[in-house]
Design an enzyme around this catalytic site. Structure first.
Site, mmCIF file in Angstrom:
data_model
loop_
_atom_site.group_PDB
_atom_site.id
_atom_site.type_symbol
_atom_site.label_atom_id
_atom_site.label_comp_id
_atom_site.label_asym_id
_atom_site.label_seq_id
_atom_site.Cartn_x
_atom_site.Cartn_y
_atom_site.Cartn_z
ATOM 1 N N HIS A 155 0.845 -1.206 0.000
ATOM 2 C CA HIS A 155 0.000 0.000 0.000
ATOM 3 C C HIS A 155 0.876 1.250 0.000
ATOM 4 C CE1 HIS A 155 -3.152 -2.824 1.301
ATOM 5 N NE2 HIS A 155 -4.001 -1.929 0.808
ATOM 6 N N LYS A 159 -0.530 4.921 4.513
ATOM 7 C CA LYS A 159 -1.391 3.982 5.246
ATOM 8 C C LYS A 159 -0.886 3.791 6.677
ATOM 9 C CE LYS A 159 -3.740 -0.476 4.910
ATOM 10 N NZ LYS A 159 -5.027 0.113 5.357
HETATM 11 N N1 NDP Z 1 -12.811 -1.168 2.983
HETATM 12 C C1 NDP Z 1 -12.196 -0.700 1.900
HETATM 13 O O1 NDP Z 1 -12.519 -1.090 0.746
HETATM 14 C C2 NDP Z 1 -11.142 0.353 2.063
HETATM 15 C C3 NDP Z 1 -10.794 0.779 3.315
HETATM 16 N N2 NDP Z 1 -9.930 1.812 3.480
HETATM 17 C C4 NDP Z 1 -9.722 2.265 4.850
HETATM 18 O O2 NDP Z 1 -10.358 3.538 5.007
HETATM 19 C C5 NDP Z 1 -9.695 4.276 6.012
HETATM 20 C C6 NDP Z 1 -9.379 5.676 5.518
HETATM 21 O O3 NDP Z 1 -8.422 5.613 4.482
HETATM 22 P P1 NDP Z 1 -7.981 6.922 3.673
HETATM 23 O O4 NDP Z 1 -9.165 7.569 3.044
HETATM 24 O O5 NDP Z 1 -6.842 6.514 2.831
HETATM 25 O O6 NDP Z 1 -7.447 7.830 4.891
HETATM 26 P P2 NDP Z 1 -7.377 9.430 4.999
HETATM 27 O O7 NDP Z 1 -6.439 9.712 6.126
HETATM 28 O O8 NDP Z 1 -7.122 10.022 3.666
HETATM 29 O O9 NDP Z 1 -8.866 9.832 5.411
HETATM 30 C C7 NDP Z 1 -9.344 9.882 6.713
HETATM 31 C C8 NDP Z 1 -10.039 11.212 6.864
HETATM 32 O O10 NDP Z 1 -10.687 11.290 8.142
HETATM 33 C C9 NDP Z 1 -10.546 12.609 8.584
HETATM 34 N N3 NDP Z 1 -10.751 12.766 10.021
HETATM 35 C C10 NDP Z 1 -9.862 12.624 11.010
HETATM 36 N N4 NDP Z 1 -10.426 12.888 12.205
HETATM 37 C C11 NDP Z 1 -11.692 13.241 11.939
HETATM 38 C C12 NDP Z 1 -12.782 13.638 12.748
HETATM 39 N N5 NDP Z 1 -12.685 13.724 14.083
HETATM 40 N N6 NDP Z 1 -13.956 13.919 12.146
HETATM 41 C C13 NDP Z 1 -14.086 13.824 10.811
HETATM 42 N N7 NDP Z 1 -13.082 13.435 9.977
HETATM 43 C C14 NDP Z 1 -11.902 13.153 10.548
HETATM 44 C C15 NDP Z 1 -9.141 12.994 8.197
HETATM 45 O O11 NDP Z 1 -9.015 14.396 8.207
HETATM 46 P P3 NDP Z 1 -7.582 15.076 8.537
HETATM 47 O O12 NDP Z 1 -6.659 14.569 7.469
HETATM 48 O O13 NDP Z 1 -7.911 16.530 8.460
HETATM 49 O O14 NDP Z 1 -7.214 14.613 9.919
HETATM 50 C C16 NDP Z 1 -9.049 12.394 6.802
HETATM 51 O O15 NDP Z 1 -9.489 13.312 5.826
HETATM 52 C C17 NDP Z 1 -8.474 3.437 6.420
HETATM 53 O O16 NDP Z 1 -8.799 2.679 7.572
HETATM 54 C C18 NDP Z 1 -8.282 2.506 5.226
HETATM 55 O O17 NDP Z 1 -7.632 1.317 5.535
HETATM 56 C C19 NDP Z 1 -9.352 2.450 2.424
HETATM 57 C C20 NDP Z 1 -9.643 2.053 1.154
HETATM 58 C C21 NDP Z 1 -10.550 0.957 0.859
HETATM 59 O O1 LIG Z 2 -5.666 2.076 3.342
HETATM 60 C C1 LIG Z 2 -5.935 1.759 2.157
HETATM 61 O O2 LIG Z 2 -5.644 2.487 1.205
HETATM 62 C C2 LIG Z 2 -6.627 0.490 1.928
HETATM 63 N N1 LIG Z 2 -7.031 -0.185 2.957
HETATM 64 C C3 LIG Z 2 -7.790 -1.379 2.951
HETATM 65 C C4 LIG Z 2 -7.134 -2.456 3.790
HETATM 66 O O3 LIG Z 2 -6.511 -2.137 4.828
HETATM 67 O O4 LIG Z 2 -7.269 -3.626 3.463
HETATM 68 C C5 LIG Z 2 -8.242 -1.824 1.601
HETATM 69 C C6 LIG Z 2 -7.453 -1.360 0.425
HETATM 70 O O5 LIG Z 2 -6.472 -2.289 0.098
HETATM 71 C C7 LIG Z 2 -6.906 0.056 0.542
#
Ligand code: NDP
Ligand SMILES: O=C(O)C1=N[C@H](C(=O)O)C[C@H](O)C1
Length: 267
Positions: A155, A159
């Protein structure tokens, strides 16, 4: 029309989720939430996502917008996910949770909330990975204890959790097919004089580099042959489309805990 709220709406997944909801025929963007200290509070969610005006102002808290949505889509951090899930439970809203890195105790909290509201909770929302789970069951059953199993994931550098939620689910599926407990046979990285590999280990290797969206391989290595089953995501839209498919699917579901294999009818 099901109204969706997106948390972490300025994050990597949040922005593509706003775009995916905007493109969906049966969903509308009801609310979008960012970090309360963010300078983006009050800005237009569509403009922040790069798709032009959506007419929804970024809010600072889920509690401020509970009247504006039916399903919450949550891709943020474990503790925030749990407090937002509690808000959903209090107000009788459904939730789609993609956040990874939850402890077993935190996963149990998700399951408890799903006794009161419908919840889809999955570490990977892509069709490909959920299909791969079925291929893995077949491969693990056929290869049996003859093969050494290793799960390799890669990743992007931002991450925060490791191994990925997907890698852990892949490991659980293989362990289950082989009649093992993952907690008893998992090894996370190797270093030093490790000795020979015990036959029943399931190894996890993690790569964090650059802008890799998400890649997973399960290796079954026996004497004289090996199988590698891989999935490579090249766009976060793959996950976002899965999540909004789950949001539509949840609209007429009873209370309960579901995963993406339920949504895709892959069980
Ligand atoms: N299930 C799936 O298919 C997938 C799961 N994921 C998971 O999704 C999650 C997020 O990933 P990703 O989008 O890359 O992470 P990011 O860090 O880009 O996004 C998380 C967001 O949450 C915000 N945030 C933090 N604290 C707060 C709060 N108190 N209230 C509201 N928003 C808040 C952050 O803002 P700020 O930066 O301003 O702190 C940030 O914009 C991870 O756990 C990842 O593993 C990701 C891709 C696919
Ligand atoms: O953090 C990510 O970006 C992703 N997280 C998920 C995971 O932890 O499995 C899914 C995806 O691979 C992207």
């Amino acid at each position: 029309m099901t109204r969706v709220a997106i948390t972490g709406a300025a994050g990597r997944m949040g922005k593509v989720l706003v775009e995916a909801v905007d493109a969906a025929d049966d969903l509308s963007l009801g609310a979008a939430i960012v970090h309360p200290d963010s300078s983006l509070v009050g800005a237009d969610a569509g403009e922040v996502a790069g798709i032009g005006r959506a007419g929804v102002k970024l809010a600072a808290r889920v509690d401020d917008v509970v009247d504006d949505f039916d399903v919450l889509v949550e891709f943020t951090f474990p503790d925030l996910t749990l407090s937002n899930l509690e808000a959903c439970r209090e107000h009788g809203k459904s939730a789609v949770i993609g956040t990874t890195g939850l402890t077993d105790a935190e996963k149990a909290q998700v399951a408890r909330a799903a006794e009161s509201i419908p919840v889809v909770f999955a570490p990977n929302m892509s069709v490909g990975v959920n299909l791969l789970l079925n291929l893995l069951r077949t491969a693990a059953t056929a290869m049996g204890d003859d093969a050494d199993v290793e799960v390799i994931e890669a990743h992007h550098r931002h991450k925060k959790d490791a191994p990925s939620g997907t890698a852990l689910r892949l490991g659980e599926v293989v362990a289950d097919a082989l009649g093992r407990e993952l907690s008893e046979c998992a090894v996370y990285g190797r270093e030093g004089f490790t000795g020979e590999r015990p036959r029943n280990q399931i190894g996890f290797e993690t790569i964090r580099a650059g802008d890799i969206v998400g890649e997973h391989t399960v290796l079954f290595a026996a004497m004289g042959e090996r199988i590698e089953i891989s999935h490579k995501a090249s766009s976060r839209m793959t996950f976002a489309r899965g999540a909004i498919r789950a949001a539509s699917w949840l609209a007429d579901r009873p209370v309960g805990l579901y995963d993406m294999q339920d949504v895709l009818d892959l069980k």
